[in-house]
Design a protein around this motif. Sequence first.
Motif, PDB file in Angstrom:
ATOM      1  N   UNK A  58      31.852  43.191  51.538  1.00  0.00           N
ATOM      2  CA  UNK A  58      32.311  44.260  52.426  1.00  0.00           C
ATOM      3  C   UNK A  58      32.346  45.580  51.642  1.00  0.00           C
ATOM      4  N   UNK A  59      32.091  46.695  52.340  1.00  0.00           N
ATOM      5  CA  UNK A  59      32.188  47.992  51.659  1.00  0.00           C
ATOM      6  C   UNK A  59      33.279  48.884  52.249  1.00  0.00           C
ATOM      7  N   UNK A  60      33.908  48.442  53.362  1.00  0.00           N
ATOM      8  CA  UNK A  60      35.073  49.152  53.904  1.00  0.00           C
ATOM      9  C   UNK A  60      36.040  48.114  54.435  1.00  0.00           C
ATOM     10  N   UNK A  61      37.338  48.382  54.261  1.00  0.00           N
ATOM     11  CA  UNK A  61      38.335  47.434  54.747  1.00  0.00           C
ATOM     12  C   UNK A  61      39.648  48.149  55.023  1.00  0.00           C
ATOM     13  N   UNK A  62      40.414  47.516  55.887  1.00  0.00           N
ATOM     14  CA  UNK A  62      41.738  48.037  56.239  1.00  0.00           C
ATOM     15  C   UNK A  62      42.630  48.011  55.004  1.00  0.00           C
ATOM     16  N   UNK A  63      43.631  48.896  54.988  1.00  0.00           N
ATOM     17  CA  UNK A  63      44.485  48.921  53.783  1.00  0.00           C
ATOM     18  C   UNK A  63      45.390  47.705  53.689  1.00  0.00           C
ATOM     19  N   UNK A  64      45.344  46.834  54.713  1.00  0.00           N
ATOM     20  CA  UNK A  64      46.071  45.558  54.602  1.00  0.00           C
ATOM     21  C   UNK A  64      45.453  44.661  53.528  1.00  0.00           C
ATOM     22  N   UNK A  65      44.177  44.902  53.221  1.00  0.00           N
ATOM     23  CA  UNK A  65      43.511  44.095  52.194  1.00  0.00           C
ATOM     24  C   UNK A  65      43.788  44.649  50.800  1.00  0.00           C
ATOM     25  N   UNK A  66      43.888  43.755  49.834  1.00  0.00           N
ATOM     26  CA  UNK A  66      43.958  44.169  48.431  1.00  0.00           C
ATOM     27  C   UNK A  66      42.664  43.733  47.745  1.00  0.00           C
ATOM     28  N   UNK A  67      41.900  44.687  47.230  1.00  0.00           N
ATOM     29  CA  UNK A  67      40.718  44.301  46.445  1.00  0.00           C
ATOM     30  C   UNK A  67      41.161  43.913  45.040  1.00  0.00           C
ATOM     31  N   UNK A  68      40.630  42.792  44.532  1.00  0.00           N
ATOM     32  CA  UNK A  68      41.121  42.304  43.243  1.00  0.00           C
ATOM     33  C   UNK A  68      40.151  42.527  42.096  1.00  0.00           C
ATOM     34  N   UNK A  69      38.857  42.646  42.405  1.00  0.00           N
ATOM     35  CA  UNK A  69      37.872  42.732  41.323  1.00  0.00           C
ATOM     36  C   UNK A  69      36.911  43.896  41.576  1.00  0.00           C
ATOM     37  N   UNK A  70      36.353  44.432  40.507  1.00  0.00           N
ATOM     38  CA  UNK A  70      35.317  45.455  40.633  1.00  0.00           C
ATOM     39  C   UNK A  70      34.161  45.081  39.718  1.00  0.00           C
ATOM     40  N   UNK A  71      32.964  45.331  40.192  1.00  0.00           N
ATOM     41  CA  UNK A  71      31.771  44.995  39.392  1.00  0.00           C
ATOM     42  C   UNK A  71      30.597  45.769  39.960  1.00  0.00           C
ATOM     43  N   UNK A  72      29.553  45.880  39.197  1.00  0.00           N
ATOM     44  CA  UNK A  72      28.341  46.533  39.707  1.00  0.00           C
ATOM     45  C   UNK A  72      27.147  46.224  38.817  1.00  0.00           C
ATOM     46  N   UNK A  73      25.962  46.331  39.420  1.00  0.00           N
ATOM     47  CA  UNK A  73      24.733  46.241  38.639  1.00  0.00           C
ATOM     48  C   UNK A  73      24.520  47.546  37.907  1.00  0.00           C
ATOM     49  N   UNK A  74      23.699  47.482  36.864  1.00  0.00           N
ATOM     50  CA  UNK A  74      23.393  48.657  36.047  1.00  0.00           C
ATOM     51  C   UNK A  74      22.932  49.824  36.920  1.00  0.00           C
ATOM     52  N   UNK A  75      23.480  51.002  36.687  1.00  0.00           N
ATOM     53  CA  UNK A  75      23.028  52.199  37.397  1.00  0.00           C
ATOM     54  C   UNK A  75      23.593  52.345  38.801  1.00  0.00           C
ATOM     55  N   UNK A  76      24.507  51.438  39.210  1.00  0.00           N
ATOM     56  CA  UNK A  76      25.065  51.540  40.557  1.00  0.00           C
ATOM     57  C   UNK A  76      26.556  51.833  40.505  1.00  0.00           C
ATOM     58  N   UNK A  77      27.094  52.264  41.669  1.00  0.00           N
ATOM     59  CA  UNK A  77      28.530  52.514  41.773  1.00  0.00           C
ATOM     60  C   UNK A  77      29.288  51.190  41.704  1.00  0.00           C
ATOM     61  N   UNK A  78      30.546  51.305  41.335  1.00  0.00           N
ATOM     62  CA  UNK A  78      31.405  50.134  41.284  1.00  0.00           C
ATOM     63  C   UNK A  78      31.601  49.558  42.689  1.00  0.00           C
ATOM     64  N   UNK A  79      31.470  48.227  42.801  1.00  0.00           N
ATOM     65  CA  UNK A  79      31.685  47.548  44.077  1.00  0.00           C
ATOM     66  C   UNK A  79      33.015  46.798  43.991  1.00  0.00           C
ATOM     67  N   UNK A  80      33.913  47.060  44.975  1.00  0.00           N
ATOM     68  CA  UNK A  80      35.254  46.461  44.908  1.00  0.00           C
ATOM     69  C   UNK A  80      35.486  45.419  45.994  1.00  0.00           C
ATOM     70  N   UNK A  81      34.428  45.044  46.726  1.00  0.00           N
ATOM     71  CA  UNK A  81      34.637  44.158  47.884  1.00  0.00           C
ATOM     72  C   UNK A  81      34.355  42.687  47.644  1.00  0.00           C
ATOM     73  N   UNK A  82      34.221  42.262  46.378  1.00  0.00           N
ATOM     74  CA  UNK A  82      33.820  40.869  46.147  1.00  0.00           C
ATOM     75  C   UNK A  82      34.928  39.863  46.432  1.00  0.00           C
ATOM     76  N   UNK A  83      36.175  40.303  46.306  1.00  0.00           N
ATOM     77  CA  UNK A  83      37.300  39.390  46.553  1.00  0.00           C
ATOM     78  C   UNK A  83      38.446  40.198  47.163  1.00  0.00           C
ATOM     79  N   UNK A  84      38.701  39.966  48.453  1.00  0.00           N
ATOM     80  CA  UNK A  84      39.718  40.718  49.194  1.00  0.00           C
ATOM     81  C   UNK A  84      40.742  39.743  49.741  1.00  0.00           C
ATOM     82  N   UNK A  85      42.023  40.096  49.607  1.00  0.00           N
ATOM     83  CA  UNK A  85      43.063  39.205  50.121  1.00  0.00           C
ATOM     84  C   UNK A  85      44.042  40.020  50.960  1.00  0.00           C
ATOM     85  N   UNK A  86      44.509  39.421  52.055  1.00  0.00           N
ATOM     86  CA  UNK A  86      45.494  40.096  52.910  1.00  0.00           C
ATOM     87  C   UNK A  86      46.533  39.097  53.382  1.00  0.00           C
TER      88      UNK A  86
END
Length: 839
Positions: A766-794
């Motif tokens: 996911x790339x957008x989520x309600x603030x009820x979710x807590x993103x737990x991890x951030x990661x990205x491929x080389x040369x890309x922006x950080x992705x925070x949607x790999x693990x979301x918990x609410x």
Amino acid sequence: MRHIKLCLLLLLGTIVSLPAQQPKKLNSSEIYEAIQKLNVLGSVLYIAAHPDDENTRLISYMSNHVKARTAYLSLTRGDGGQNLIGPEIRELLGVIRTQELLAARRVDGGEQRFTRANDFGYSKHPDETLEIWNKDDVLSDVVWAIREFKPDIIINRFDHRRAGQTHGHHTSSAMLSMEAFDLANDPTKYTSQLERTETWQPKRLFYNTSWWRYGSREAFDKIDKSNMLSFDIGVYYPSKGLSNNEVASLASSQHLCQGFGRLTTRGTQDEYIEFLKGDPLDDSNDVFAGIDTSWNRIKDGQAIGNILNTIESNFNFVNPASHLPQLLEAYKLLLNVKDGHWKIIKTKELKSIIEACAGLYIEVSADTPQASPESTVGLRIEALNRSDAKIDLLSYNLSTLDTGISKNMEMSKNQRLNFDEGINIPKDINYTTPYWLNKKSTLGMYHVDNPEWIGLPETPRAVFVDFNLNIQGTPITITKPVVYRHSKPDKGELYRPFEIVPPVSASLADKVFIFENDQQKDIEVIVRASRDAVEGYVEMAYPNDWSVYPQKQKIEIANKGDIQKLVFTVIPPKNQSEGLITPMVNFNDEFYTDELIAIDYAHIPYQSVLMPSVSKVVRLDIEKRGNNIGYIEGAGDVVPESLRQIGYNVTVIEPEQISAENLVNFDAVVVGIRAYNILDELKFKQKFLLDYVKEGGNMIVQYNTSRRIKTDNIAPYALQLSRDRVTDESADVSILDPNHPLLNFPNKITTQDFEGWVQERGLYFPNQWSEDFTPLLAMNDKGEDSKQGSLLVAKYGKGNYIYTGLSFFREFPAGVSGAYRLFANMLSAGKEDKTTLKN
Ligand SMILES: [Zn+2]
């Protein structure tokens, strides 16, 4: 070695790989088509990255309409794809896809080549691809393919100018082709290849463009096409009763493991190729403009052309044998020409035409489909002349013997000659396993020791027979590989390749054994004999901190083909640890450590593959809460089996069973990959699932794609799926909320838990989520922006909802400890205050 070289020459000619059914015998129309093709001395090489990338419409058009010698160079064998027809993945999938390409080429008349590049999975950019592949080695293989095949024309499937807009392997194939076009003729480049072939300059390089490259048919209609050639690839072939596009559909429908089975199409259809470099085009719409593709192309070729063109224009469909005197005359002239390249190709073609015109049936069938070195095999030889031509069988040479067997017998019309020979399989003969798997490959490259085999679709057959004939006064040698012919009452006559396999092989029941505590496990070893009277013993190789008993177990297998099962007990160490175990079979004072894997599908020839018999053992340091897991299966993954391996009680929930009463019993409910893309019922059942969470349940949803999703409310709160993925399996992972219970209970998750992952981190985050979710991890491929949607918990009501695009379905079968530990925490969410159940 002499024999291997001979057989290699054969393979370098037109395709001689064995079809799943009887080796092909040409009918009159096919002989006529072969003569038409014999009279064209021009060639086309089509280049792309994977099996199924190739445009079979264009390959068939070049091969069947233009009559050019046409080949497809697929840089990889497609190991990284999915398999829709069976359980084989990775290397074994590459073997299936190699054979599917050969099956496609048998339909469209092309030949098949490869490089040593390994399909390591999806790649976003050619920079990444060419770093993981050894760029110079793959480029060298493309140069080798060009020098060896000597194409006049190269056509790229992909656009070298579109880096980052399609699979990195695709763009890389086009970029390497562009470079190789210039390097192949440079005698200072890849000089060791020049011991086996010569430099070569292809005349032109094209890109196989299409309207979709321009967004729409209207946009494509408007562009300037002065640098393009176009062909009506819907041309009809009366000799086949098929249109070119029908042939193409039949060819691409061979890619069954990729789900390419499709309807055929007919009628006019334009195909475009865009000129990229080489000799400028003229106004002729001829790819070969400026190249003489007649027999005049080679010195002293004119006389041969005169004979063969006369046959083509006066072909006798009723009695093709009437052309034998002229064909033999052309054959003798051809033997005296100097040109090495076309001489080899055209001699092979001409010989098969002579063989077909004479109605020759020559076959060597073994009395067994498989044999091991130092065993004896019975061969049944059948030789039959079905024409009026005077033909003598002078002798034949078995590849396993140094001297020929003299016969000097007349092959009278339709009088079958049968001979039985017993052969001893030499001790040092090559096994019939895919040569590119003989040594361990890297992520990006296969390792091939023998430079002459690089690019070959298959391992050259080690056992074959040369038949020395005299056909109307002309000596001709015809080579046949040994086959295995048999019949089944419900199937009819069947053919299989004759294979050389080791005398014994052994396999383990699973590729990964997970130990979730320090309890020992019994592991079964299956030993298979490929010869009679196998006596020996098996011992296990295992990591230092593990134990296995007993040390050795005896084996005694009386009959070839039988198996013996043994059980070894494996004891894990006290702490987290992983390693490899291998059953080693000792027979006749030698250790055998491979397993023999059979690949048996109707559309491709039977394949035996030898792979190291290795399984991973993993002692997890893991704690868990809860026990009863409900699993809603999606597109298919082995997550339920993996969770069972670590001690969970997993129940598969059918969509129609989803109800408040059924869900309440589960400690957690897990939704399998892409379930919301394929299960219509989830649209109506989602309410029960979310109510279950509200009442205190724990729900884990694995990745889905946003296209064709069956429900708008996949989560209790707003959540927008995207195409964000992290393909680098070793991409850094940062922990956003180190104190969150999901990362602390019952296992403390650290960045160490993200070591040793395979293939990718995850996909469709996911790339957008309600603030009820807590993103737990951030990661990205080389040369890309950080992705925070790999693990979301609410939190939702009294329960927990977790959405994850992390690739647990890939990590579990690879025995990745951290993936198990993190998943155990997800399953334990909400149970923090309950009694600790320690292992
Ligand atoms: Zn592809």
